[in-house]
Design a protein around this motif. Structure first.
Motif, PDB file in Angstrom:
ATOM      1  N   LEU A 213      15.199  -6.869 -37.026  1.00 29.94           N
ATOM      2  CA  LEU A 213      14.961  -6.192 -38.293  1.00 29.94           C
ATOM      3  C   LEU A 213      16.218  -6.135 -39.151  1.00 29.94           C
ATOM      4  O   LEU A 213      16.187  -6.457 -40.345  1.00 29.94           O
ATOM      5  CB  LEU A 213      14.456  -4.764 -38.032  1.00 29.94           C
ATOM      6  CG  LEU A 213      14.209  -3.885 -39.257  1.00 29.94           C
ATOM      7  CD1 LEU A 213      13.102  -4.470 -40.134  1.00 29.94           C
ATOM      8  CD2 LEU A 213      13.856  -2.464 -38.824  1.00 29.94           C
ATOM      9  N   LEU A 214      17.316  -5.752 -38.560  1.00 25.71           N
ATOM     10  CA  LEU A 214      18.552  -5.573 -39.323  1.00 25.71           C
ATOM     11  C   LEU A 214      19.357  -6.863 -39.448  1.00 25.71           C
ATOM     12  O   LEU A 214      20.164  -7.002 -40.368  1.00 25.71           O
ATOM     13  CB  LEU A 214      19.410  -4.486 -38.658  1.00 25.71           C
ATOM     14  CG  LEU A 214      18.765  -3.099 -38.568  1.00 25.71           C
ATOM     15  CD1 LEU A 214      19.750  -2.097 -37.973  1.00 25.71           C
ATOM     16  CD2 LEU A 214      18.294  -2.613 -39.934  1.00 25.71           C
ATOM     17  N   VAL A 220      20.604   1.140 -42.244  1.00 24.46           N
ATOM     18  CA  VAL A 220      19.147   1.163 -42.243  1.00 24.46           C
ATOM     19  C   VAL A 220      18.667   1.602 -43.620  1.00 24.46           C
ATOM     20  O   VAL A 220      19.199   2.569 -44.194  1.00 24.46           O
ATOM     21  CB  VAL A 220      18.620   2.144 -41.169  1.00 24.46           C
ATOM     22  CG1 VAL A 220      17.106   2.264 -41.242  1.00 24.46           C
ATOM     23  CG2 VAL A 220      19.072   1.695 -39.783  1.00 24.46           C
ATOM     24  N   ASN A 224      13.200  -0.066 -44.054  1.00 21.04           N
ATOM     25  CA  ASN A 224      13.323  -0.355 -42.626  1.00 21.04           C
ATOM     26  C   ASN A 224      12.640   0.706 -41.762  1.00 21.04           C
ATOM     27  O   ASN A 224      12.116   0.405 -40.678  1.00 21.04           O
ATOM     28  CB  ASN A 224      14.791  -0.438 -42.213  1.00 21.04           C
ATOM     29  CG  ASN A 224      15.526  -1.637 -42.773  1.00 21.04           C
ATOM     30  OD1 ASN A 224      16.739  -1.598 -42.962  1.00 21.04           O
ATOM     31  ND2 ASN A 224      14.801  -2.712 -43.053  1.00 21.04           N
ATOM     32  N   GLU A 227       9.312  -0.049 -40.624  1.00 21.70           N
ATOM     33  CA  GLU A 227       9.191  -1.336 -39.948  1.00 21.70           C
ATOM     34  C   GLU A 227       9.752  -1.297 -38.527  1.00 21.70           C
ATOM     35  O   GLU A 227      10.272  -2.282 -38.032  1.00 21.70           O
ATOM     36  CB  GLU A 227       9.922  -2.411 -40.761  1.00 21.70           C
ATOM     37  CG  GLU A 227       9.430  -2.534 -42.183  1.00 21.70           C
ATOM     38  CD  GLU A 227      10.334  -3.392 -43.075  1.00 21.70           C
ATOM     39  OE1 GLU A 227       9.805  -4.016 -44.008  1.00 21.70           O
ATOM     40  OE2 GLU A 227      11.564  -3.438 -42.818  1.00 21.70           O
TER      41      GLU A 227
END
Length: 378
Positions: A213-214, A220, A224, A227
Motif C-alpha cells: 500500500l505505501l 499514511v 490509505n 485501504e
C-alpha cells in the motif's frame, strides 16, 4: 453516575458520566466535532506524532534491548490528543517519563492526598489550555471548519436556544476527552503490538499489505486508512482478545428482563466487555487469534452487541473513528519500519483495571526492517 468508579468522577460531569437531559444536550453539541471533515486533517498529526514515536524506539532496535511498549505508546497517544483536541504541542515525547507520571489519568493512587494532587494539576493544566485558546480565538477569530479542534467546538457550540457550555462543562468535557482518548487508545495500540509479536505469521500478512500500500512512502494518508482491510481486521481482533476497556456499567432507567428475571429500574448493571468478547457461543475458539473473523461476509449475522470495544448504543464512544484512525496509522508505520518479537520468558499476564494493562508490562524486541538511509524517503 452510570456506575463508573469514584475516581473517574473527578473528571467532572462530562459525557462519560453525565446523564439525562444534560448528557443528551452535550452529546448533540459535540457530535459535529467528530465528523469526517474534522477528522481528516488529523492524519497529519498522527503521522507527525508517529515520526517521534518511531525515532524514540530506534535505540532499542539498534541495541536489541527489550522495551516496555506501553509507556512509550501512552506518551504518543497523549501527545496526539493534546495536539488534535487542543492544538497544544508540549513536546511530551521528548520530555520523557516524568511528564507521563504526573498525568492524572495514567496512575491513580489509592491514597486520597496523591489523587487530589494529580487532579488539581490536571484541572490547572486544562484551565490554562482553555484560557489560552479563548485568547487566540478572540484575537484571530474562528479557523475554517476543517481546521477546528475539539476545544474550538466546545468553546463555540450553542444549543437551539443559543446557549453554550459553561466553563465548568468545557473543562469536564476536555478532561473526559483526554481520558478516553489517551489511556484507552494506548491500551489498544499496545496490545495490538503484543499480538504482532505473539503471532508472527499474522504480522507478516499485515506487513505485506502495508508494504504494497505505501510502497516507497512513509506517511499514511486519509485515503490509505480505507485501504487496509487486513490491518483493520488485525486491530479489531486484538481489541476482541484484549478489550481496551474490560468492563463498563449502566444504571437502568427502566426495568430489564434477563431470561426469567426482571431487574428493576435504578439498579446498576456491570457489563464485562472482556467476557462478551470471549463468549464461546458467539466466538468459536475464542482464545485463538483469528483476524479473518472480521473479514467474513457473514459478520453482519453476529449480534450487534457481541463486539463492543467502544461500548454500544446511544452512549457508545463518540471518538471511536478518531481512535481507530490513530491506531491504524501507528501500527501500520511501526510494522513498516520494525519487526516485533516478544521477550522469551516474560510474563504477559493481563491486568484488567479501568483499562486493560499488563501486570508486568508489554515488553517487546524490535528489529529494523530496512536500512537507516531508506527512512529518509519523503
Amino acid at each position: 453516575m452510570n456506575g463508573v468508579p469514584a475516581f473517574v468522577q473527578t473528571l467532572g460531569d462530562g459525557l462519560l458520566i453525565s446523564d439525562g437531559k444534560k448528557w443528551e444536550r452535550n452529546r448533540r453539541l459535540l457530535t459535529p466535532g467528530f465528523h469526517f471533515e474534522i477528522l481528516k486533517p488529523y492524519v497529519e498529526v498522527y503521522n507527525s506524532v508517529t515520526d517521534i514515536f518511531l525515532e524514540k524506539l530506534k535505540y532499542y532496535a539498534k541495541s536489541g534491548e527489550a522495551v516496555d511498549i506501553f509507556p512509550r505508546v501512552a506518551l504518543a497517544t497523549l501527545d496526539t490528543i493534546l495536539r488534535c483536541a487542543f492544538s497544544y504541542e508540549g513536546n511530551l515525547q521528548d520530555q520523557g517519563k516524568p511528564w507521563y507520571q504526573i498525568d492524572f489519568i495514567y496512575q491513580f493512587s489509592n491514597e486520597g492526598k496523591e489523587l487530589k494532587q494529580l487532579c488539581d494539576y490536571s484541572h490547572e493544566f486544562s484551565n490554562r489550555i482553555i484560557k489560552d485558546r479563548q485568547q487566540i480565538l478572540k484575537k484571530e477569530g474562528l479557523p475554517a471548519k476543517r481546521h477546528l479542534n475539539f476545544l474550538d467546538i466546545l468553546l463555540t457550540a450553542k444549543d437551539e436556544n443559543g446557549i453554550g457550555l459553561s466553563d465548568e462543562d468545557i473543562r469536564a468535557e476536555a478532561e473526559t476527552f483526554m481520558f478516553e482518548g489517551h489511556d484507552t487508545v494506548a491500551s489498544a495500540i499496545s496490545w495490538s503490538i503484543y499480538c504482532l509479536g505473539r503471532y508472527p505469521e499474522e504480522q507478516e500478512k499485515v506487513y505485506t499489505e502495508i508494504s504494497e500500500l505505501l510502497v516507497d512512502k512513509l506517511e499514511v494518508t486519509w485515503e490509505n486508512l480505507q485501504e487496509m482491510p487486513y490491518l483493520t481486521a488485525f486491530v479489531k481482533e486484538s481489541m476482541r482478545m484484549f478489550a481496551p476497556v474490560p468492563g463498563t456499567a449502566r444504571l437502568l432507567t427502566s426495568p430489564m428482563q434477563f431470561g426469567d428475571i426482571i431487574v428493576p429500574a435504578g439498579v446498576h448493571i456491570d457489563i464485562s466487555i472482556h467476557s462478551i468478547h470471549h463468549h464461546p457461543d458467539v466466538w468459536p475458539e475464542h482464545e485463538v487469534f483469528k483476524p479473518e473473523r472480521f473479514l467474513k461476509e457473514d459478520i453482519t449475522d453476529r449480534h450487534p452487541y457481541s463486539y463492543i470495544p467502544f461500548a454500544a448504543g446511544s452512549r457508545n464512544c463518540i471518538g471511536q473513528n478518531f481512535a481507530m484512525n490513530e491506531i491504524k496509522v501507528i501500527i501500520s508505520r511501526l510494522v513498516q519500519r520494525y519487526k516485533v518479537s516478544l521477550v522469551d520468558g516474560h510474563n504477559y499476564e493481563i491486568n484488567p483495571e479501568l483499562i486493560m494493562r499488563a501486570t508486568h508490562g508489554i515488553k517487546v524486541i524490535l528489529e529494523n526492517r530496512l536500512m537507516e538511509k531508506e527512512w529518509q524517503i519523503v
